[in-house]
Design an enzyme around this catalytic site. Structure first.
Site, mmCIF file in Angstrom:
data_model
loop_
_atom_site.group_PDB
_atom_site.id
_atom_site.type_symbol
_atom_site.label_atom_id
_atom_site.label_comp_id
_atom_site.label_asym_id
_atom_site.label_seq_id
_atom_site.Cartn_x
_atom_site.Cartn_y
_atom_site.Cartn_z
ATOM 1 N N ASP A 146 -80.510 11.774 -24.247
ATOM 2 C CA ASP A 146 -79.056 11.727 -24.449
ATOM 3 C C ASP A 146 -78.780 11.387 -25.908
ATOM 4 O O ASP A 146 -79.610 10.781 -26.590
ATOM 5 C CB ASP A 146 -78.406 10.680 -23.543
ATOM 6 C CG ASP A 146 -76.903 10.893 -23.403
ATOM 7 O OD1 ASP A 146 -76.420 11.994 -23.767
ATOM 8 O OD2 ASP A 146 -76.209 9.973 -22.945
ATOM 9 N N GLY A 147 -77.599 11.813 -26.378
ATOM 10 C CA GLY A 147 -77.173 11.516 -27.736
ATOM 11 C C GLY A 147 -75.799 10.879 -27.726
ATOM 12 O O GLY A 147 -75.026 11.051 -26.777
ATOM 13 N N HIS B 211 -72.690 10.372 -17.107
ATOM 14 C CA HIS B 211 -71.869 9.284 -16.561
ATOM 15 C C HIS B 211 -71.491 9.543 -15.093
ATOM 16 O O HIS B 211 -70.366 9.310 -14.669
ATOM 17 C CB HIS B 211 -70.597 9.105 -17.394
ATOM 18 C CG HIS B 211 -70.861 8.987 -18.860
ATOM 19 N ND1 HIS B 211 -71.393 7.854 -19.434
ATOM 20 C CD2 HIS B 211 -70.666 9.878 -19.874
ATOM 21 C CE1 HIS B 211 -71.519 8.043 -20.745
ATOM 22 N NE2 HIS B 211 -71.090 9.261 -21.029
ATOM 23 N N ASP C 63 -77.587 16.006 -20.513
ATOM 24 C CA ASP C 63 -76.204 16.280 -20.120
ATOM 25 C C ASP C 63 -75.494 17.138 -21.169
ATOM 26 O O ASP C 63 -74.277 17.295 -21.131
ATOM 27 C CB ASP C 63 -75.432 14.981 -19.856
ATOM 28 C CG ASP C 63 -75.364 14.080 -21.081
ATOM 29 O OD1 ASP C 63 -75.684 14.533 -22.194
ATOM 30 O OD2 ASP C 63 -74.998 12.900 -20.925
ATOM 31 N N GLU D 147 -78.144 14.911 -29.600
ATOM 32 C CA GLU D 147 -78.645 15.463 -28.334
ATOM 33 C C GLU D 147 -79.939 16.240 -28.582
ATOM 34 O O GLU D 147 -80.904 16.129 -27.818
ATOM 35 C CB GLU D 147 -77.598 16.392 -27.709
ATOM 36 C CG GLU D 147 -76.304 15.712 -27.289
ATOM 37 C CD GLU D 147 -76.407 14.960 -25.972
ATOM 38 O OE1 GLU D 147 -77.516 14.878 -25.411
ATOM 39 O OE2 GLU D 147 -75.364 14.452 -25.507
ATOM 40 N N ASP E 146 -78.179 6.965 -22.255
ATOM 41 C CA ASP E 146 -76.885 6.798 -22.916
ATOM 42 C C ASP E 146 -76.788 5.409 -23.549
ATOM 43 O O ASP E 146 -76.351 5.270 -24.706
ATOM 44 C CB ASP E 146 -75.764 7.003 -21.901
ATOM 45 C CG ASP E 146 -74.391 6.756 -22.513
ATOM 46 O OD1 ASP E 146 -73.976 7.551 -23.380
ATOM 47 O OD2 ASP E 146 -73.735 5.769 -22.137
#
Length: 237
Positions: free
Chosen positions: A89-90, A204, A149, A127, A214
């Site tokens: 994740d970024g 999320h 994501d 990302e 995250d």
């Protein structure tokens, strides 16, 4: 369970004697010597096991070094590749702004968490950077399931967009420049080293590993003395 019977049956004994009799007489002395040697070895090596007990299975510690070395030198094919799960994740504050990336690598019972960040960058670059660093961590060719994501990252690889941009000298189908060519170049090269499958997960939304990535990314973006994303700042992407 009854104890094992070490006595040969009468039928087996008769068949054995018949085979000896059928053997030419000149070979009989050799047969007798073989039988005597066999009986001595059985007497020396035989053990009696208690009822309902069996010898323990060999463990890795009892495997010879020679066998271990042979296994290690065996060439790996696609069915023997290590299977790795990579969550990424970024995060970016402002976009562009302070950015970070988070990584969770899982291989069997082993787990590794990584993170990092830059002073001034974009969310998409973070990302991508998460996947790049995760794949760079793998020393051996592996079968990697990537979970991100970012539809930007997943679709560009799975739908072949990034390869088309590369083939068109980093131009999109509308002739506009493809963003982040430096990172796409690196990501495509890493994907060629491994067997990589990209999967999109909703962010999320309760996915434990995605949410962990995250948090790692956000924490990394908040660190002091972050390095510069020189490729981004110098190209004014």
């Amino acid at each position: 369970m009854s104890k094992p019977n070490n006595q040969s049956s009468q039928i087996e004994t008769a068949e054995f004697l018949a085979e000896i009799e059928a053997t030419p007489p000149e070979y009989h002395p050799y047969l007798l010597k073989i039988i005597q040697t066999f009986r001595e070895s059985v007497t020396q090596n035989s053990t009696t096991l208690p009822p309902n007990e069996f010898p323990a299975k060999p463990t890795e510690s009892t495997t010879s070094d020679r066998k271990i070395k042979t296994i290690q030198k065996t060439p790996k094919n696609s069915s023997q590749l290590e299977e790795v799960i990579l969550y990424t994740d970024g995060a970016c504050q402002g976009n562009p702004g302070r950015g970070g990336y988070g990584i969770v690598l899982i291989q069997g019972d082993e787990r590794l968490e990584l993170s990092g960040g830059f002073q001034f960058t974009t969310n998409n670059r973070m990302e991508m950077m998460a996947v790049i660093v995760g794949l760079q961590t793998l020393e051996e060719k592996s079968k990697v399931m990537v979970y991100s994501d970012s539809q930007y990252v997943v679709n560009a690889i799975e739908k072949g967009w990034a390869k088309k941009w590369q083939a068109n000298n980093w131009k999109k189908s509308d002739k506009k420049p493809a963003l982040n060519p430096d990172l796409w170049e690196e990501l495509l090269e890493l994907c060629s080293r491994h067997q990589v499958k990209f999967n999109w997960v909703k962010g999320h939304a309760g996915n434990k590993e995605n949410e962990r990535c995250d948090r790692l990314a956000v924490q990394a973006s908040e660190q002091r003395n972050l390095p510069k994303d020189i490729a981004y700042e110098s190209s004014s992407i």
